[in-house]
Design a protein around this motif. Structure first.
Motif, short mmCIF file in Angstrom:
data_model
loop_
_atom_site.label_atom_id
_atom_site.label_comp_id
_atom_site.label_asym_id
_atom_site.label_seq_id
_atom_site.Cartn_x
_atom_site.Cartn_y
_atom_site.Cartn_z
N THR A 84 98.70 55.57 56.32
CA THR A 84 99.81 54.64 56.57
C THR A 84 99.27 53.29 57.03
O THR A 84 98.10 53.18 57.42
CB THR A 84 100.74 55.19 57.68
N VAL A 133 105.93 51.50 60.29
CA VAL A 133 104.79 52.13 59.62
C VAL A 133 105.25 52.63 58.26
O VAL A 133 106.29 53.27 58.15
CB VAL A 133 104.29 53.31 60.50
N ASP A 137 96.02 53.76 61.86
CA ASP A 137 95.83 55.08 61.24
C ASP A 137 94.43 55.10 60.63
O ASP A 137 94.20 54.52 59.57
CB ASP A 137 96.90 55.30 60.15
N GLU A 138 93.51 55.78 61.32
CA GLU A 138 92.11 55.64 60.89
C GLU A 138 91.84 56.26 59.53
O GLU A 138 90.83 55.95 58.89
CB GLU A 138 91.14 56.17 61.95
N ARG A 139 92.76 57.15 59.07
CA ARG A 139 92.56 57.70 57.71
C ARG A 139 93.21 56.81 56.66
O ARG A 139 93.12 57.05 55.46
CB ARG A 139 93.14 59.12 57.63
N ARG A 161 100.64 49.55 59.21
CA ARG A 161 101.70 48.85 59.94
C ARG A 161 102.10 47.60 59.17
O ARG A 161 101.21 46.80 58.82
CB ARG A 161 101.22 48.46 61.32
N ARG A 210 90.07 54.53 50.18
CA ARG A 210 90.37 55.70 51.02
C ARG A 210 89.92 56.98 50.32
O ARG A 210 89.26 57.82 50.92
CB ARG A 210 91.88 55.72 51.26
#
Ligand SMILES: Cc1ncc(COP(=O)(O)O)c(C=O)c1O
Length: 526
Positions: free
Chosen positions: A519, A460, A514-516, A521, A503
């Motif tokens: 980060t 990540v 990571d829903e925000r 993958r 974002r």
């Protein structure tokens, strides 16, 4: 109009079924809504449940249609200009999956496909184990928005990859932008491959003289349409249309049975029957009131020059003809026309020329005035009119824009109309040219498959540090549902920048662990 076309065979059969008031000894378990007899909360649903049945005598079977569903599908084919139509209960999503699974039958089969596609297309590639050659889309240089690849791009790619099984195009795009597909269909057929079109946003195309031509009328072999989006079916109601001999229809039937429920919803199928009947009964007049509303909105917007609509350059010139010399105009038209020459008159792609409100901000403000848009991006808000819209809707939207325009918080801070710069609006012109190095109009083949990324293959990293790495997950701003990245795709500087920008503006994400989206993958470096 033939007599039959004014019928809605499935809906009529369901009404007959309801009138008979038979006792149910079959699924669904709610027993025509009986289970909610004394529950007020369920009263709305109970109406629907009274026709929410299953494959009982007289109501046919979507997967083996012989009676009222078969007739409804035949009438749909007549209405939309297909040889054969299939009702879809799972949206264009299942249509795209079935279409790809029909054309790409062996792992490694090549499909030529534009990169800016809905996630269902990438999922179809994964399910079929196909390899994609991604095609460079045309970009509208004024708005920065990506449309479909040109016929010449497709022809070049077909020459480079003669073993391709087909070409898949999305047209119109979510913004209603497109071009005539006739040359594209000819290029495909000259190379003996079928043209597959995701026409999710164009179910109404070809049904009124002011609407762009439908993909089928341009020669496409198989077309998927979300009847629930721009026509009047219920959500999830869609259709797949076929013509000609390039698509294996027996296999297509099998594929549709694989990706759709064995218990498709009867209310949804009835809504497809009714949506088609509405067009058959009213013809082009079905769109009159909606077009009057859309025109009234466009006209009213002229009093608010701060807000503009994205439109094809030729249209803009017709309206602002005086500002530019004719030869200059024609030369530009020629350059620009191919990628983007048609716009759905029902789709308003609105932006604030002051650059004070970005697309997400404008959407929020409109919502505060009770106007709910379809979606937004960094710069634009997409607002739909349809055959169901009225003058009242146009007025409501104009009033909301007048309020926003007068709101002291959003007064112009610098420049004037047209002052929004590319950096401000955040649209990076090469955002939709992923996967190629800028010298070719097509990518190398990218193999898709279903193997999940193993935990020890990935790590990540902060989105800020992700440029140059290879994504290990799909990242999908939703809407429009076009993945910015799929697992295995290299993260360019411009995509990393776009993720950060979206974002910050409050975009919603699907697919990301990571829903925000702080980060992402990525694959470990070897
Ligand atoms: C271009 C495109 N294709 C396919 C789909 C999937 O359509 P549905 O929601 O009908 O499954 C969408 C959904 O927004 C889309 O935008």
């Amino acid at each position: 109009m033939g007599k039959k076309a004014s019928h809605a065979p499935l809906m009529e059969a369901l009404l007959r079924y309801r009138a008979q008031d038979n006792a149910s000894y079959h699924v669904p378990g709610h027993k025509n809504g009986q289970v909610y007899e004394n529950e007020d909360m369920a009263s709305l649903l109970k109406e629907v449940m009274s026709i929410d049945v299953t494959e009982i005598t007289g109501l046919d079977d979507l997967h083996h249609p012989e009676d009222v569903i078969r007739e409804g599908q035949e009438l749909s084919a007549m209405c939309f200009g297909a040889e054969e139509s299939f009702w879809l209960i799972g949206g264009s999503t299942v249509g795209n999956l079935a279409m790809i699974l029909t054309v790409c039958t062996e792992p490694g089969d090549l499909l030529l496909v534009q990169r800016n596609v809905h996630k269902s297309v990438l999922n179809g590639l994964m399910l079929s184990g196909a390899a994609a050659v991604f095609l460079e889309p045309e970009i509208d240089t004024t708005s920065g928005l990506a449309v479909a690849p040109s016929a010449s791009t497709i022809q070049t790619a077909l020459e480079a990859y003669p073993s391709a099984k087909g070409v898949l195009i999305t047209l119109p795009n979510y913004y209603g932008m497109g071009h005539d597909l006739t040359a594209t269909a000819k290029a495909c057929h000259a190379a003996h491959v079928p043209l597959l079109v995701d026409e999710a946003h164009g179910a109404h195309y070809g049904l009124h003289p002011r609407l762009p031509a439908s993909a089928l009328s341009c020669g496409a072999d198989v077309v998927v349409q979300s009847t629930h989006k721009m026509l009047s079916a219920m959500t999830m109601g869609a259709m797949l249309h076929v013509q000609g001999g390039r698509i294996n229809r027996e296999l297509l039937r099998q594929r549709l049975a694989m990706v759709q429920s064995s218990s498709p919803s009867y209310p949804l199928m009835a809504s497809l029957d009714l949506a088609r009947r509405h067009i058959a009964v009213h013809g082009a007049n079905a769109f009159t009131e909606g077009l009057v509303a859309a025109d009234a909105f466009r006209k009213g917007l002229k009093q608010l020059p701060r807000f503009r609509l994205v439109e094809p350059i030729q249209l803009a010139h017709q309206e602002n003809g005086a500002q530019e010399g004719i030869s200059e105009r024609l030369e530009r038209d020629e350059r620009e026309a191919y990628g983007y020459s048609t716009h759905d008159p029902f789709k308003m792609v609105l932006y604030d020329t002051f650059g004070v409100l970005d697309g997400f901000g404008l959407k929020r403000e409109l919502e505060a005035y009770g106007c709910i848009p379809e979606m937004s991006d960094e710069k634009h808000v997409v607002l739909l009119f349809t055959l169901g819209s009225t003058l009242k809707d146009a007025k409501h939207l104009l009033q909301a824009l007048v309020h926003i325009n007068n709101d002291i918080r959003f007064k112009e801070t610098a420049g004037g109309p047209g002052s929004m710069r590319k950096e401000q609006c955040g649209l990076d012109l090469d955002f939709s040219t992923w996967n190629n190095d800028g010298t070719m109009v097509y990518s190398s083949p990218v193999q898709f498959g279903l193997q999940p990324v193993k935990p020890d293959q990935m790590e990540v990293v902060a989105v800020e540090d992700s440029a140059g790495r290879v994504a290990a997950e799909m990242i999908i701003p939703y809407p429009p549902g076009i993945p910015l990245l799929y697992a295995g795709e290299t993260i360019t500087e411009s995509i990393a920048k776009r993720m950060r920008r979206l974002r910050e503006l409050g975009a919603k994400w699907q697919g990301a662990a990571d829903e925000r989206l702080l980060t992402i993958r990525v694959f470990r470096l070897k």
